[in-house]
Design an enzyme around this catalytic site. Structure first.
Site, PDB file in Angstrom:
ATOM      1  N   GLU A  95       0.832  -1.215   0.000  1.00 17.01           N
ATOM      2  CA  GLU A  95       0.000   0.000   0.000  1.00 17.01           C
ATOM      3  C   GLU A  95       0.867   1.267   0.000  1.00 17.01           C
ATOM      4  OE1 GLU A  95      -2.686  -0.584   3.354  1.00 17.01           O
ATOM      5  OE2 GLU A  95      -4.126  -1.545   2.036  1.00 17.01           O
ATOM      6  N   GLU A  98      -6.757  -7.519  -1.218  1.00 16.51           N
ATOM      7  CA  GLU A  98      -7.447  -7.433   0.075  1.00 16.51           C
ATOM      8  C   GLU A  98      -8.902  -7.065  -0.150  1.00 16.51           C
ATOM      9  OE1 GLU A  98      -5.614  -5.010   3.064  1.00 16.51           O
ATOM     10  OE2 GLU A  98      -3.610  -5.881   2.772  1.00 16.51           O
TER      11      GLU A  98
END
Length: 848
Positions: free
Chosen positions: A184, A253
């Protein structure tokens, strides 16, 4: 026993596959449609299970349940701080045995996705970085910084070489088909500008250069350079596409729920919404979905980050914190996975033909040259159901609904419905008493009267906490003395002075002359807080002791390694005759940790001179900063266990020297106003537990117990009654099912693949109690038009009188049972020309 020809053929294929990796190198590549494993495009369903958040004794069961739930891949982060607690010293034992975990995945016949990071976020302490990394000279985390890149490369190489040495990459015949570098990073790269982009490019090239033979991904990294695949994280990813047209669409995710913080509510994500999001992602070209989390587990020890993240990392996952199946989430997703697998050949063979069925309704139709066809019919309306026409047939699509239809050489449908009436079991879980009593309570008060000179140092001014503790303990003492003149007005009937302490987090206990004057704490959103209380000083010398408490180090944010913790002031006394007395630059004495920690009171083998007090007065005294210990025997059965800590305040708890984690009876504030699956999901939407302790029960793995004389030790910061702590078991108390007589079935594709005639089955109600349980009674059963939901079913106007008898005959005394939903099974049609349902609630009880 003679082996039939079909079985021989399957056995031969399996042997070829197994031997083939030795003769011809196995391969993992990708194209725009999907991951390509040994020449075959695959639609892959994955789930996150983090090895340190459960025990090795739990791993096999968790992974097998994931496989049974329709998963192909198990995903895990790799946690740098547990593997390299000090530079060059590695730990891969117990819960940190990464090789054992990957091999357990391999034995189950599943693939693995290894997210090395090594930054992981994950609500994990310091985002997975070891704290010593902060003190490498000249370091700056996650940017184009040579000391950081050198350390990061060293650890990444360590993990990659470990996996290679055990032949665990698919290119070696192992289960690892995918790896991740960084995590991320996109938002931070944008904030940093050129150094961020240079670092991301370096990280990608460094990873690819390690020659693992499998692809690498970067999640939430729009500019991931070739050949690294950029991927999506979020509640929804159907609008995502990779940065190059020749890369597959991967969702690393898919958030199954949300994490919990002390003082906040727990979060539920309705499975209807999650299933709809996954179905929509796949219908728009997605080929790899990973549930974060599939099993969240437990933040044992001091591993929770945040700060303020609870010990429980349940995440409303399909497998709950204790490893038990959460229904209906698990079963609903399992049906979705089966339906998607039936579509796999068509999905990886072509791009869809998209047809509008209405203003907010679409059909996505996939076809293959062999005749396989898959159609997704979706209603994106968040408020209204709609009736649509497709292939000359009408379909009723409720709000936020996906209907998946597969056709294989014939116009017969297999379907999955992402809607509330999907036919899966709902289970009711409760914490029940065990037959084990906790006995022989003793207590020891942390001595505040004097500090251990051998472990203290003094300096002028206030120091940042982590720079002093290096995270060796949650606790740091700040102690100073103030001399109060006997002439001060407050000593002669005036108002008491006020002590003001400004802290950068996370919690603080203030003691004046050995007595607790009060406590204060921040929150995850705002770690900073101010203690502002009247204090009772006396003439002469007064000792002011501030116990600063960390509740997990930060795990996310730009250069979070620079964030401060502890008392940085100002610290001042107000209301004295002289006015304000600033103590910030007084002489302060520091002590890292507690005396009980230094004496290792938590260990069953510790030899200590501590004078433990017998327990008769414990409940009445309830002193702050107190150690308590007791013993208990392991309870009967095999249900997961927990400690009910609701009688306590805040602290840490250990059993047989193993840390269950931090406990804190902080009451949840939020907006618990019910939950609807319609509309977009965000964590504030479906909150539970307002007005109750955020976390009451703390997971105690059975593998940590001996048959008798298990040592329970806890450190209580505020006060509480340990004699009311109880050992409970997590148990399924009832199961429900609610299925319509024409609920769509997924045909058995394995039977069809052997060339036998297609066989379609009437829908069934399936009931299953937990391990070691059986169905003891039928609380409710009605074939007809029953009303209500699990726990509150009622008979409707139509009811088959034989409903109870049929269910009791089939199910009483069984751990699991199934009942076909048909008129013939219940004697006769109780209401012709009416769509009927079978609703059942069964009581589960331990097998005697």
């Amino acid at each position: 026993m003679e082996t039939n020809s079909a079985s021989k053929w399957v056995l031969w294929v399996c042997l070829v596959v197994l031997l083939g990796c030795g003769l011809v190198q196995c391969s993992v590549t990708y194209d725009k449609k999907a991951m390509v494993i040994n020449g075959q495009r695959r639609i892959l369903i994955s789930g996150s299970i983090h090895y340190p958040r459960s025990t090795p004794e739990m791993w096999e069961d968790l992974i097998n349940k994931a496989k049974e739930g329709g998963l192909d891949v198990i995903e895990t982060y790799v946690f740098w701080n547990v593997h390299e607690p000090s530079p060059g010293n590695y730990n891969f034992e117990g819960r940190y045995d990464l090789v054992r975990f990957i091999k357990t995945i391999q034995r189950a016949g599943l693939y693995a996705h290894l997210r090395i990071g090594p930054y992981v976020c994950a609500e994990w302490n310091f985002g997975g970085f070891p704290v010593w990394l902060k003190y490498v000279p000249g370091i700056s985390f996650r940017t184009d910084n040579e000391p950081f890149k050198m350390a990061m490369k060293g650890f990444t190489e360590k993990i990659v070489n470990l996996m290679k040495s055990e032949n665990l990459y698919e290119s070696q015949g192992g289960p690892i088909i995918l790896s991740q570098i960084e995590n991320e990073y996109g938002p931070q790269a944008k904030a940093l500008g050129a150094p961020g982009h240079q670092y991301a490019t370096w990280a990608a090239n460094m990873a690819v250069g390690m020659d693992t033979g499998v692809p690498w991904v970067m999640c939430k990294e729009e500019d991931a350079p070739d050949p690294v695949i950029n991927t999506c994280n979020g509640f929804y990813c159907d609008a995502f596409s990779p940065n190059k047209p020749y890369k597959p669409t991967i969702w690393t995710e898919a958030w199954s729920g949300w994490f919990t913080e002390f003082g906040g509510p727990t979060h539920e994500r309705p499975v209807q919404d999650l299933a709809f999001a996954v179905a929509r992602f796949i219908q728009r070209g997605g080929s790899f979905v990973n549930y974060y989390m599939y099993h969240g587990g437990t933040n044992f020890g001091r591993s929770a980050g945040g700060p303020f993240i609870t010990t429980s990392y349940d995440y409303d996952a399909p497998l709950d914190e204790y490893g038990l199946i959460r229904q209906p989430k698990y079963g609903h997703l399992k049906e979705l996975h089966r339906a998607v697998k039936l579509c796999e050949k068509a999905l990886v063979s072509s791009d869809p033909v998209v047809t509008s069925l209405g203003s907010l309704q679409q059909a996505h139709v996939y076809s293959s040259e062999s005749g396989d066809c898959a159609a997704f019919l979706s209603n994106y309306d968040t408020k209204s159901a709609v009736r649509v026409m497709f292939n000359n047939m009408h379909y009723n699509l409720i709000t936020l609904y996906t209907y998946i239809s597969t056709v294989k050489h014939s116009p017969s449908d297999d379907t999955f419905l992402s809607e509330p009436q999907v036919g899966v079991q709902t289970s009711q879980m409760e914490m029940l008493p065990t037959n084990s009593e906790i006995f022989s309570w003793e207590t020891y008060n942390e001595d505040l009267s004097s500090l251990d000179d051998s472990s203290t140092f003094s300096t002028v001014g206030l120091l940042e906490q982590i720079n002093v503790t290096r995270d060796a303990s949650d606790y740091l003492w700040y102690t100073t003395s103030v001399d109060i003149s006997s002439s001060e007005s407050f000593l002669h009937g005036g108002k008491l002075p006020t002590l003001v302490v400004q802290s950068t987090g996370h919690a603080l206990h203030v003691f004046v002359n050995g007595q607790l004057s009060g406590s204060a704490s921040g929150t995850r959103q705002n770690r900073r807080f101010t203690f502002n209380e009247k204090v009772n000083l006396r003439a002469g010398s007064n000792k002011i002791s501030l116990l600063s408490v960390a509740v997990g180090l930060p795990n996310v944010g730009g250069h979070y390694e620079t964030w401060s913790t502890g008392v940085l002031g100002p610290v001042a006394l107000l209301g004295l005759d002289q006015g304000k007395w600033d103590l910030s630059w007084s002489k302060w004495t520091y002590q890292v940790g507690l005396k009980g920690e230094a004496m290792n009171l938590v260990s069953p083998n510790a030899i200590s001179s501590v004078d433990w007090m017998q327990g008769s007065l414990i409940a009445q005294r309830q002193q702050p900063l107190t150690w308590h210990k007791a013993y208990f025997n392991a309870p009967d059965g095999d249900e997961p266990l927990a400690l009910d800590m609701s009688s306590m305040g805040k602290g840490q708890v250990w059993v047989n020297g193993q840390s269950l984690g931090r406990y804190w009876t902080a009451y949840a504030t939020g907006h618990c106003n019910g939950c609807s699956y319609t509309g977009s999901y965000r964590p504030p939407k479906c909150q539970l537990g307002c007005g109750q302790p955020t976390q009451r029960w703390y997971h105690l793995p059975r593998s940590w117990l001996k048959p008798t004389q298990n040592l329970l030790v806890l450190f209580e910061e505020l006060g509480g009654d340990p004699t009311r702590i109880t050992l409970v078991k997590r148990s399924m108390t009832s199961v429900c099912a609610d299925v319509a007589e024409y609920h769509p079935n997924i045909r058995n594709w394995q039977i069809e693949s052997y060339g036998r005639p297609e066989e379609f089955h009437k829908p069934k109600v399936h009931l299953r109690c937990g391990p070691g349980q059986s169905i003891s009674s039928i609380k409710f059963a009605s074939f007809g038009t029953p009303l209500g939901t699990c726990g509150s079913f009622q008979q409707g106007t139509c009811h088959a009188p034989t409903s109870y008898a049929i269910l009791e005959k089939k199910c009483i005394g069984q751990q699991k049972c199934s009942v076909t939903i048909s008129n013939s099974n219940f004697g006769q049609d109780p209401c012709p020309k009416v769509l009927k349902r079978l609703s059942v609630e069964a009581i589960c009880a331990p097998v005697n």
